[in-house]
Scaffold this active site. Structure first.
Site, PDB file in Angstrom:
ATOM      1  N   SER A  46       0.849  -1.185   0.000  1.00  0.00           N
ATOM      2  CA  SER A  46       0.000   0.000   0.000  1.00  0.00           C
ATOM      3  C   SER A  46       0.882   1.232   0.000  1.00  0.00           C
ATOM      4  O   SER A  46       2.029   1.183   0.447  1.00  0.00           O
ATOM      5  CB  SER A  46      -0.857  -0.017   1.273  1.00  0.00           C
ATOM      6  OG  SER A  46      -1.478   1.218   1.494  1.00  0.00           O
ATOM      7  N   TYR A  99      -0.692  -0.105  10.577  1.00  0.00           N
ATOM      8  CA  TYR A  99      -0.951  -0.545   9.209  1.00  0.00           C
ATOM      9  C   TYR A  99       0.207  -0.133   8.298  1.00  0.00           C
ATOM     10  O   TYR A  99       0.726  -0.947   7.523  1.00  0.00           O
ATOM     11  CB  TYR A  99      -2.272   0.042   8.693  1.00  0.00           C
ATOM     12  CG  TYR A  99      -2.597  -0.383   7.289  1.00  0.00           C
ATOM     13  CD1 TYR A  99      -3.095  -1.660   7.028  1.00  0.00           C
ATOM     14  CD2 TYR A  99      -2.386   0.473   6.214  1.00  0.00           C
ATOM     15  CE1 TYR A  99      -3.386  -2.061   5.731  1.00  0.00           C
ATOM     16  CE2 TYR A  99      -2.675   0.080   4.914  1.00  0.00           C
ATOM     17  CZ  TYR A  99      -3.172  -1.190   4.679  1.00  0.00           C
ATOM     18  OH  TYR A  99      -3.445  -1.589   3.396  1.00  0.00           O
TER      19      TYR A  99
END
Length: 180
Positions: A46, A99
């Site tokens: 990501s 994350y």
């Protein structure tokens, strides 16, 4: 309503799931991949895992070192969790995102695995902010579009001119891990 889990607890859950889960599955698959005529590992990362999210230049150098080993990387990920749990992560050069750190770990793992298995194509992909059930379809990239780059990497010819490994991709092209 989504329950709120404190960062001190969420960091461990996120790192265990995203990083250590991926690493565990990958290690289990390596013996099978070694038997393949065209072994490939495509890790989903990501933009949250761009190296620049790490405030400490020293930590960025460790994650991006050409000498980094999986054992060292595992220790860095455990260190992040310990530092978050003790409330010292910011002082010790970590960001406020489990994350993001999990995805930094995924991209670093991709690069280490590419060095360790030079006959494998090992790459990571940022699919973009895809509209999925996971985010209540808030993403601006259709899931089909996000799946295109991983699909293309999975189906690349084994032709010597198309052997690509140790790269991070977004929208069908290799990009800098810093996202610059």
């Amino acid at each position: 309503k989504v329950s709120h889990i404190p960062f001190e607890q969420q960091a461990e859950i996120t790192i265990r799931t995203n990083f250590f889960g991926t690493l565990s599955l990958t290690r289990a698959m390596i013996p099978l991949l070694e038997k393949s005529s065209s072994p490939r590992i495509i890790n989903v990362a990501s933009s949250a895992g761009r190296l620049s999210i790490i405030p400490s230049e020293e930590r960025r150098k460790k994650f991006s070192s050409e000498q980094l080993t999986l054992n060292e990387l595992e220790e860095y990920m455990k260190e992040f969790v310990r530092d978050v749990q003790s409330g010292t992560h910011s002082h010790r050069g970590w960001p406020n995102t489990g994350y993001g750190v999990s995805k930094v770990g995924i991209i670093a793992m991709t690069k280490v695995l590419a060095r360790q298995h030079s006959n494998f194509m090992v790459n990571s992909v940022d699919p973009g902010y895809c509209s999925t059930d996971q985010n209540n379809n808030q993403g601006y990239v259709p899931a089909e579009r996000g799946a295109l780059t991983p699909f293309l990497l999975a189906t690349l010819s084994t032709n010597e001119n198309q052997f690509v490994t140790g790269q991070h991709f977004y929208e069908e092209r290799a990009i800098s891990w810093m996202y610059q």
